[in-house]
Write a protein that holds these residues in place. Sequence first.
Motif, short mmCIF file in Angstrom:
data_model
loop_
_atom_site.label_atom_id
_atom_site.label_comp_id
_atom_site.label_asym_id
_atom_site.label_seq_id
_atom_site.Cartn_x
_atom_site.Cartn_y
_atom_site.Cartn_z
N ASN A 75 51.72 11.43 67.71
CA ASN A 75 50.83 10.85 66.76
C ASN A 75 49.89 10.10 67.69
O ASN A 75 50.24 9.27 68.58
N ASP A 79 45.33 8.80 62.29
CA ASP A 79 45.76 10.12 61.89
C ASP A 79 45.42 11.54 62.70
O ASP A 79 45.25 12.61 62.27
N ASP A 96 46.98 14.65 61.10
CA ASP A 96 48.50 14.33 61.26
C ASP A 96 49.37 15.05 61.65
O ASP A 96 49.51 16.11 61.55
#
Length: 250
Positions: A75, A79, A96
């Motif tokens: 990550n 996002d 994401d």
Amino acid sequence: MEEHSKPNFSDLPLELVGKIVKETDLPGRLVLRKVSKYLRALVDKQTPRYKHIEIVVNSKCIQLDLEGILINYTNMKYDNCTVGIPGRKPKKVNRDNMDVMFDDLMTFMSNRSFYVEHLKITTTDDASYKKFIILHPKLLRSKIEVNSLWIKVNMDQELRKVSDFIDRSKVQKSECHWLEEESRWNLRECMELVVREGNNFVGEESYVISRKDDLPWMKKYGKKKKEYEESLQPSDVVKREVHVPKELYI
């Protein structure tokens, strides 16, 4: 002079392309599937039977082990995530990491004939656990067939919700690890191992009591796994036999 165009994968004979796809490993099939509609259809026709898949669910980085090849979904801010496959340059994706990981899983798990010999799932932090149990019922609408299942969850995380997409009537061996609160000061680290024997599951359940401050201390100072296991006294471990009728276990 006549100018020749560079050879193209799609110009190969259909029979040869089919053989290449058949021999391609799981990460390779994920890449091929995104090249064209034709290759996507060809990959989807393959019988998806695999030996080992492991998923480690974490908010920062999800790890997907496909038969020994580790894919990292890391990550980033806003996002975004990067997808790292061994031997390839990390690819940035504007989505994401959980969504991207499920997209890859769906390329073969959505096939009704999907089968995996051994599936291993570990959920860590609560945020990624909640996202995982919300997403998989929406995407994996049919149950998948697994021969051997291994699951590990933290306290207040439910084993059943993590594995709802698995056809438990086909599971031959199941090993589950979880944490639960024994008292105000202690945690129980529990393990249940059951194996199908006719219409029943038989095996054993065990747990070890550890102080609540052991786990944060281990995390903060990086206590080695070997040292931690050696610190557990045999007298702390309690075992009991498990004998569960198939219909109750499933």
